[in-house]
Design a protein around this motif. Structure first.
Motif, short mmCIF file in Angstrom:
data_model
loop_
_atom_site.label_atom_id
_atom_site.label_comp_id
_atom_site.label_asym_id
_atom_site.label_seq_id
_atom_site.Cartn_x
_atom_site.Cartn_y
_atom_site.Cartn_z
N HIS A 380 35.96 2.71 23.86
CA HIS A 380 36.30 2.39 22.61
C HIS A 380 35.55 3.21 21.57
N ASP A 381 36.11 3.59 20.75
CA ASP A 381 35.14 4.21 19.58
C ASP A 381 34.81 3.16 18.56
N LEU A 382 33.37 2.85 18.48
CA LEU A 382 32.93 1.85 17.79
C LEU A 382 31.85 2.48 16.64
N SER A 383 32.40 3.70 16.14
CA SER A 383 31.57 4.40 15.17
C SER A 383 31.76 3.93 13.84
N SER A 384 32.64 2.92 13.76
CA SER A 384 32.72 2.21 12.40
C SER A 384 31.53 1.33 12.14
N LEU A 385 31.04 0.85 13.27
CA LEU A 385 30.12 -0.43 13.06
C LEU A 385 28.95 0.01 12.29
N GLN A 386 28.66 -0.63 11.29
CA GLN A 386 27.31 -0.48 10.49
C GLN A 386 26.31 -1.51 10.69
N LEU A 387 26.66 -2.77 11.36
CA LEU A 387 25.80 -3.82 11.70
C LEU A 387 26.40 -4.78 12.47
N ILE A 388 25.77 -5.42 13.52
CA ILE A 388 26.10 -6.53 14.27
C ILE A 388 25.15 -7.78 13.81
N SER A 389 25.89 -8.97 13.66
CA SER A 389 25.11 -10.04 13.54
C SER A 389 25.22 -10.90 14.41
N SER A 390 24.21 -12.02 14.76
CA SER A 390 24.53 -12.69 15.74
C SER A 390 23.78 -14.21 15.18
N THR A 391 24.52 -15.17 15.74
CA THR A 391 24.01 -16.48 15.52
C THR A 391 24.41 -17.59 16.30
N GLY A 392 24.00 -18.86 16.30
CA GLY A 392 24.29 -19.91 17.01
C GLY A 392 23.19 -20.55 17.96
N GLU A 393 22.41 -19.65 18.44
CA GLU A 393 21.31 -19.75 19.45
C GLU A 393 20.41 -18.95 19.63
N PRO A 394 19.13 -19.29 19.96
CA PRO A 394 18.16 -18.10 20.48
C PRO A 394 18.72 -17.25 21.38
N TRP A 395 18.22 -15.96 21.23
CA TRP A 395 18.35 -15.00 21.95
C TRP A 395 17.46 -15.05 23.20
N ASN A 396 17.97 -14.18 24.34
CA ASN A 396 16.92 -13.61 25.37
C ASN A 396 16.80 -12.28 25.16
N PRO A 397 15.54 -11.44 25.64
CA PRO A 397 15.34 -10.25 25.36
C PRO A 397 16.41 -9.36 25.98
N GLU A 398 16.78 -9.61 27.25
CA GLU A 398 17.57 -8.65 28.16
C GLU A 398 18.93 -8.65 27.44
N PRO A 399 19.60 -9.62 27.15
CA PRO A 399 21.07 -9.50 26.59
C PRO A 399 20.94 -8.67 25.15
N TRP A 400 19.80 -9.08 24.79
CA TRP A 400 19.64 -8.36 23.03
C TRP A 400 19.51 -7.06 23.24
N MET A 401 18.73 -6.60 24.03
CA MET A 401 18.52 -4.94 24.51
C MET A 401 19.77 -4.40 24.91
N TRP A 402 20.41 -5.03 25.72
CA TRP A 402 21.65 -4.84 26.37
C TRP A 402 22.63 -4.27 25.26
N LEU A 403 22.75 -5.12 24.36
CA LEU A 403 23.78 -5.06 23.21
C LEU A 403 23.30 -3.87 22.26
N PHE A 404 21.99 -3.77 22.00
CA PHE A 404 21.18 -2.94 21.41
C PHE A 404 21.47 -1.58 21.72
N GLU A 405 21.24 -1.24 23.26
CA GLU A 405 21.62 0.05 23.88
C GLU A 405 22.96 0.57 23.89
N HIS A 406 23.69 -0.53 24.23
CA HIS A 406 25.13 0.13 25.00
C HIS A 406 26.08 0.12 23.81
N VAL A 407 25.99 -0.83 22.90
CA VAL A 407 26.99 -1.05 21.77
C VAL A 407 26.29 -0.38 20.62
N CYS A 408 25.30 -0.61 20.35
CA CYS A 408 24.49 -0.26 19.08
C CYS A 408 24.15 1.39 19.00
#
Length: 648
Positions: A380-408
């Motif tokens: 998928h072309d996700l080039s339109s994304l300017q920012l991702i927000s997250s809420t609801g609960e605390p993060w763990n480092p591994e999934p946060w970095m997975w999102l940052f590297e592969h989606v962001c």
């Protein structure tokens, strides 16, 4: 807590394009930290300037932005100002030729169907429904319960009710009759707006039958207004039921009611540990302005953007999406479906198809889809994304970095965002003018006077403490609906004139904040306080662990010991994994914090928006009262957790 290093750094060219940077410059500030200090030093000045920056229109201009008499538990905002949030969210954009034909609401159904409304079209729909509601007896101050899926009629209903000067109260679309009835009766709602059903994972889900069972227990309900979404056969009572379509075809004109800014426009009921749900009271000039500020000035949502948060209107982030987007002149995207149906990449498909600029998700969502690997994202072309927000609960480092590297792709910032229903938005966030590190927050939201207190009420650094707020903010709940004593007990009973939010947090010397869990979730093992997220982050490092939850249980030696519940990708070698996980915690956190036991479960109990309910896990495991379970999507998993204690 392991110290986190920044991984995203604001580039000067990007910073200068943000609304926050330009607003600071207009106010004479070049340094963010100096600006933030001013924002909490002079609260009245700050919010006076904020409503100007958001271009809020007033029917009658307020005399002063803030008035406090005695305690700040009940501040008066925008004194004597008259406005209506329906005007500021839609009507004013529809009346402006430059914005009238811009997209305002985009809806995608579970089956992929898409409907788009411009501001002009949306305004016409809102006005017609407002006229219809007024004709059947809805008047200023009445309460209307909304038990609806994520469809356009839900937003239209909310804004039509506000336009009349009445109050809407949204309930989670997945609630059963008892949970809906509890909220209707607490609010003493006059009308209920519901639907015949909705589509989920390709199947029609009935709602009208559940709504009827709820209404049978609610003597205050006079009429039930029904949207025919699926066309399925439904029971119908001509004495009480009214077709939404017939009301929304009203051709009579209706003028937006000039409400006081402090008039209630929304009640949101949140579940408590014990007792019935509590109703947060939100006003026209409260919740929507805080939501619009956080979205517009902190997340940089602006005209021409497309704002999408995967949520339900019964959760706070549903109304946040509506007002955070529309008040800023952006298009909002509603999604009826689920993020992994019909394929695990549905969330990315929707984001790409509609050129979403700002996406809101939960850590649980990322943990659940990262196990499928990044190949699904690359389609998928996700080039339109300017920012991702997250809420609801605390993060763990591994999934946060997975999102940052592969989606962001390490370029798009992730705004961790934490606050609550009673806050109307965020307490802590990641502003785009400072570096961002995994799982942390780089600043309180401007205007939020936030501190960390130890058990003596003293401010602490590099130490777990209570998250507290020392000054009022726009959007703070105006008490609980007809239960202000309960409101004061919930937030004001620990230290004088101090809002105690219920989160454990650490602020380090570099200015990064980390939430380690809820106050009632904290582990105190042999005198060592530990946030559950710290232990869960260690467990999730194991390649076979999907997610985990840590609770504290009574222990005759340590006073309290940790017990962990883990969901595995592969259950075949659970004994070996259990030993590995025990060793992992002992190595990283110390032998004294080694769990008393680790159990493998198929699922963790969660709300629909993905929040793991640790207090419910603990109560089930200890065979104690589990309190209000109405917000759980999968309460059936509790039976397995209850049975585990018998194995000890």
């Amino acid at each position: 807590m392991t110290k986190q290093q920044a991984v995203w750094f604001p580039q000067e060219e990007m910073m200068k394009k943000t609304r926050l940077y330009n607003w600071m410059q207009e106010l004479g500030y070049r340094d963010y930290d100096a600006f933030f200090e001013k924002s909490v030093d002079d609260i009245g000045w700050f919010w006076d300037e904020a409503v100007k920056a958001l271009h809020i229109e007033w029917f009658e201009v307020y005399q002063k932005p803030l008035e406090i008499t005695g305690s700040w538990k009940y501040p008066k905002w925008f004194v004597d100002g008259k406005m209506n949030i329906a005007h500021n969210a839609v009507e004013k954009w529809a009346q402006n030729p430059a914005t009238a034909d811009r997209p305002a609401l985009i809806w995608e159904g579970d089956d992929g169907a898409v409907v788009t409304y411009t501001f002009s079209q949306l305004n016409d729909k809102i006005t017609a429904l407002a006229a219809g509601l007024h004709e059947i007896g809805l008047k200023q101050g009445d309460v209307v319960s909304i038990y609806m899926p994520m469809i356009p009629e839900t937003v239209i209903s909310m804004l039509a009710i506000a336009k009349v000067g009445a109050i809407f109260s949204p309930a989670f679309s997945g609630y059963g009759a008892d949970a809906v009835a509890t909220r209707i009766n607490a609010a003493q709602a006059k009308f209920l707006i519901t639907a015949d059903g909705y589509s989920r994972r390709g199947k029609p889900i009935p709602m009208k039958e559940e709504a009827d069972r709820a209404v049978a227990k609610c003597p205050s309900i006079e009429k039930v207004i029904v949207v025919k979404r699926t066309g399925q056969e439904i029971p119908w009572d001509d004495r009480k039921d009214i077709s939404y379509q017939s009301l929304s075809n009203n051709k009579n004109p209706f003028t937006t009611v000039k409400t006081n800014g402090n008039d209630p426009f929304m009640l949101i009921y949140t579940s408590g540990t014990t007792g019935k749900p509590k109703g947060a009271v939100h006003t026209h000039a409260g919740f929507p302005i805080k939501a619009a500020f956080d979205a517009g000035l902190c997340m940089d949502v602006k005209q021409g953007d497309t704002f999408f948060w995967y949520t339900d209107m019964g959760w706070m982030m549903g109304p946040f999406l509506v007002f955070g987007g529309l008040v800023n002149g952006a298009a909002i995207l509603l999604f009826e479906g689920t993020p992994d149906y019909p394929n695990v990449d549905r969330i990315w498909e929707v984001t790409s198809k509609h050129k979403v600029t700002h996406l809101g998700i939960s850590p649980t969502l990322i943990r659940s889809i990262m196990k499928h690997g990044p190949d699904w994202i690359e389609k998928h072309d996700l080039s339109s994304l300017q920012l991702i927000s997250s809420t609801g609960e605390p993060w763990n480092p591994e999934p946060w970095m997975w999102l940052f590297e592969h989606v962001c792709k390490r370029k798009v910032p992730i705004m961790n965002y934490s606050g609550g229903t009673e806050i109307s938005g965020g307490i802590l966030g990641n502003v785009l003018l400072k570096p961002i590190s995994p799982i942390t927050f780089n600043s309180p939201i401007p205007g939020m006077d936030v501190h960390v207190f130890d058990h003596n009420g003293d401010a602490v650094l590099n130490e777990v403490g209570e998250l507290v707020i020392l000054k009022p903010w726009v959007g703070m709940t105006n008490g609980f609906w007809k239960e202000n004593e309960r409101y004061e007990t919930a937030y004001w009973n620990k230290w004088p004139e101090t809002w105690v939010h219920g989160d454990w947090v650490i602020k380090d010397e570099e200015g990064f904040w980390t939430i380690t869990g809820r106050s009632d979730d904290i582990l105190n093992v042999a005198g060592k306080r530990l946030g559950p997220a710290e232990m869960e982050s260690v467990l999730i490092e194991h390649p076979n662990v999907v997610e985990s939850a840590a609770i504290g249980v009574p222990d005759p030696v340590k006073g309290e010991a940790a017990v962990c519940f883990v969901v595995l990708k592969d259950q075949t070698e659970s004994l070996d994994i259990k030993r590995d996980l025990m060793d992992l915690v002992a190595t990283q956190l110390g032998k004294a914090l080694k769990p008393k036991d680790i159990f493998f479960v198929d699922e963790l109990p969660k709300t629909r928006n993905g929040k793991v309910m640790r207090r419910v896990i603990r109560a089930a495991y200890l065979n104690q009262s589990e309190g209000d379970l109405s917000s759980l999507e999968n309460s059936n998993v509790l039976a397995a957790i209850r049975s585990l204690n018998k194995q000890m």
